[in-house]
Design a protein around this motif. Structure first.
Motif, mmCIF file in Angstrom:
data_model
loop_
_atom_site.group_PDB
_atom_site.id
_atom_site.type_symbol
_atom_site.label_atom_id
_atom_site.label_comp_id
_atom_site.label_asym_id
_atom_site.label_seq_id
_atom_site.Cartn_x
_atom_site.Cartn_y
_atom_site.Cartn_z
ATOM 1 N N ARG A 166 0.791 -1.155 0.141
ATOM 2 C CA ARG A 166 0.060 -0.096 0.075
ATOM 3 C C ARG A 166 0.918 1.482 -0.172
ATOM 4 O O ARG A 166 0.540 2.198 -0.697
ATOM 5 N N LEU A 167 1.962 1.368 0.836
ATOM 6 C CA LEU A 167 2.919 2.247 0.668
ATOM 7 C C LEU A 167 3.630 2.410 -0.252
ATOM 8 O O LEU A 167 3.761 3.622 -0.904
ATOM 9 N N GLN A 168 4.107 1.560 -1.102
ATOM 10 C CA GLN A 168 4.683 1.517 -2.360
ATOM 11 C C GLN A 168 3.622 2.124 -3.547
ATOM 12 O O GLN A 168 3.942 3.070 -4.260
ATOM 13 N N GLN A 169 2.216 1.693 -3.538
ATOM 14 C CA GLN A 169 1.338 2.390 -4.598
ATOM 15 C C GLN A 169 1.301 3.815 -4.308
ATOM 16 O O GLN A 169 1.200 4.753 -5.123
ATOM 17 N N ILE A 170 1.087 4.373 -2.973
ATOM 18 C CA ILE A 170 0.975 5.545 -2.550
ATOM 19 C C ILE A 170 2.144 6.480 -3.126
ATOM 20 O O ILE A 170 1.931 7.650 -3.664
ATOM 21 N N MET A 171 3.260 5.982 -2.772
ATOM 22 C CA MET A 171 4.529 6.741 -3.271
ATOM 23 C C MET A 171 4.732 6.820 -4.580
ATOM 24 O O MET A 171 5.186 7.750 -5.158
ATOM 25 N N ARG A 172 4.339 5.413 -5.209
ATOM 26 C CA ARG A 172 4.201 5.645 -6.901
ATOM 27 C C ARG A 172 3.361 6.643 -7.331
ATOM 28 O O ARG A 172 3.703 7.418 -8.222
ATOM 29 N N ARG A 173 2.184 7.055 -6.835
ATOM 30 C CA ARG A 173 1.163 8.000 -7.029
ATOM 31 C C ARG A 173 1.814 9.388 -7.111
ATOM 32 O O ARG A 173 1.512 10.218 -7.887
ATOM 33 N N ILE A 174 2.367 9.593 -5.904
ATOM 34 C CA ILE A 174 3.202 10.458 -5.368
ATOM 35 C C ILE A 174 4.091 11.127 -6.738
ATOM 36 O O ILE A 174 4.176 12.155 -7.202
ATOM 37 N N HIS A 175 4.941 10.223 -6.723
ATOM 38 C CA HIS A 175 5.967 10.130 -7.875
ATOM 39 C C HIS A 175 5.234 10.570 -9.216
ATOM 40 O O HIS A 175 5.649 11.502 -10.005
ATOM 41 N N HIS A 213 3.098 17.192 -13.003
ATOM 42 C CA HIS A 213 3.098 18.327 -12.982
ATOM 43 C C HIS A 213 4.532 19.163 -12.842
ATOM 44 O O HIS A 213 4.543 20.480 -12.895
ATOM 45 N N GLY A 214 5.659 18.448 -12.842
ATOM 46 C CA GLY A 214 6.784 19.226 -12.720
ATOM 47 C C GLY A 214 7.716 18.913 -14.112
ATOM 48 O O GLY A 214 8.989 19.374 -14.117
ATOM 49 N N ALA A 215 7.300 18.274 -15.089
ATOM 50 C CA ALA A 215 8.020 18.156 -16.333
ATOM 51 C C ALA A 215 8.314 19.575 -17.193
ATOM 52 O O ALA A 215 7.407 20.141 -17.443
ATOM 53 N N THR A 216 9.418 19.579 -17.049
ATOM 54 C CA THR A 216 10.019 20.945 -17.702
ATOM 55 C C THR A 216 11.258 20.707 -18.629
ATOM 56 O O THR A 216 12.189 20.185 -17.982
ATOM 57 N N GLY A 222 12.152 18.381 -20.604
ATOM 58 C CA GLY A 222 12.780 16.849 -20.649
ATOM 59 C C GLY A 222 13.426 16.605 -19.187
ATOM 60 O O GLY A 222 13.918 15.429 -19.235
ATOM 61 N N ARG A 223 13.196 17.367 -18.340
ATOM 62 C CA ARG A 223 13.475 17.167 -16.931
ATOM 63 C C ARG A 223 12.190 16.954 -16.083
ATOM 64 O O ARG A 223 11.255 17.715 -16.358
ATOM 65 N N VAL A 224 12.457 16.665 -14.789
ATOM 66 C CA VAL A 224 11.233 16.613 -13.781
ATOM 67 C C VAL A 224 11.748 17.563 -12.792
ATOM 68 O O VAL A 224 12.937 17.293 -12.241
ATOM 69 N N ASP A 225 10.958 18.738 -12.575
ATOM 70 C CA ASP A 225 11.313 19.566 -11.276
ATOM 71 C C ASP A 225 10.280 18.771 -10.294
ATOM 72 O O ASP A 225 9.419 19.291 -10.320
ATOM 73 N N VAL A 284 2.583 21.988 -7.137
ATOM 74 C CA VAL A 284 1.571 22.071 -7.975
ATOM 75 C C VAL A 284 0.409 21.010 -7.458
ATOM 76 O O VAL A 284 -0.738 21.427 -7.670
ATOM 77 N N ALA A 285 0.864 19.778 -7.264
ATOM 78 C CA ALA A 285 0.191 18.666 -7.046
ATOM 79 C C ALA A 285 -0.666 19.193 -5.783
ATOM 80 O O ALA A 285 -1.728 18.645 -5.604
#
Length: 195
Positions: A149-158, A164-167, A169-172, A179-180
């Motif tokens: 369950r924790l891994q699912q939550i953390m994957r969703r956060i990622h 919302h952070g793709a800029t 070709g990189r992720v901010d 933003v999320a």
């Protein structure tokens, strides 16, 4: 360690242990037992023959990834410069704002991935939520169920940070987490009837 990383240093208030060859699972268990009885890293170093750097932070030791997990503003500007100079590619906050604003600027300007506490450290909050859910439902999940369950939550956060952070070709990750978080707060307000 379980995923193949080589942990080369860790610290407490007294200083830093440097293990250039990497910490084994046996040494990690010794460390856990030591800290559970409020022992010092001086004891770890003395007992296991490790290098102890009295009063030093670990941020000058070359490493690919740094995990500040103790206090706010633990990594200052000069620490961030040392991390960058030593080739660090990612800093993942495992506490509430352990990277100072000046250090965050250094990391951003150097292109070092910076996982902010509001995303990376969300696992602790998620575990608390899972514990409360078990209590309310009067049930108990296995360690494996909770970990999944924790891994699912953390994957969703990622995924939200990437979305919302793709800029360019990189992720901010700082921007993505901000933003999320803003959107989640806004959605909750709307669901509560705020116009």
């Amino acid at each position: 360690i379980e995923l193949g990383a080589r942990v080369v240093a860790f610290s407490d208030r007294a200083g830093t242990v440097h293990e250039p060859g990497g910490v084994t699972l046996e040494r990690l268990q010794f460390l856990i037992d030591l800290k559970n009885r409020h022992g010092s890293l001086r004891e770890y170093a003395a007992e296991l023959g490790a290098s102890f750097l009295e009063g030093e932070k670990p941020w000058k030791i070359p490493a690919d990834i740094a995990f500040p997990c103790a206090t706010q503003n633990e990594i200052q500007e000069e620490d961030a410069v040392a991390l960058v100079d030593n080739g660090c590619v990612a800093v993942c906050e495992g506490a509430n704002m352990p990277v100072s604003p000046d250090a965050a600027r250094v990391l951003r300007e150097a292109g070092v991935m910076h996982g902010p506490g509001k995303a990376v450290n969300a696992g602790g909050v998620a575990i608390s939520g899972l514990e409360m859910t078990q209590n309310v439902l009067r049930m108990s999940w296995s360690r494996e169920d909770i970990d999944e369950r924790l891994q699912q939550i953390m994957r969703r956060i990622h995924e939200q940070c990437v979305e919302h952070g793709a800029t360019n070709g990189r992720v901010d990750y700082v921007k993505g987490a901000n933003v999320a978080g803003f959107l989640k707060g806004g959605d909750a307000m709307l669901a509560d009837g705020v116009q």
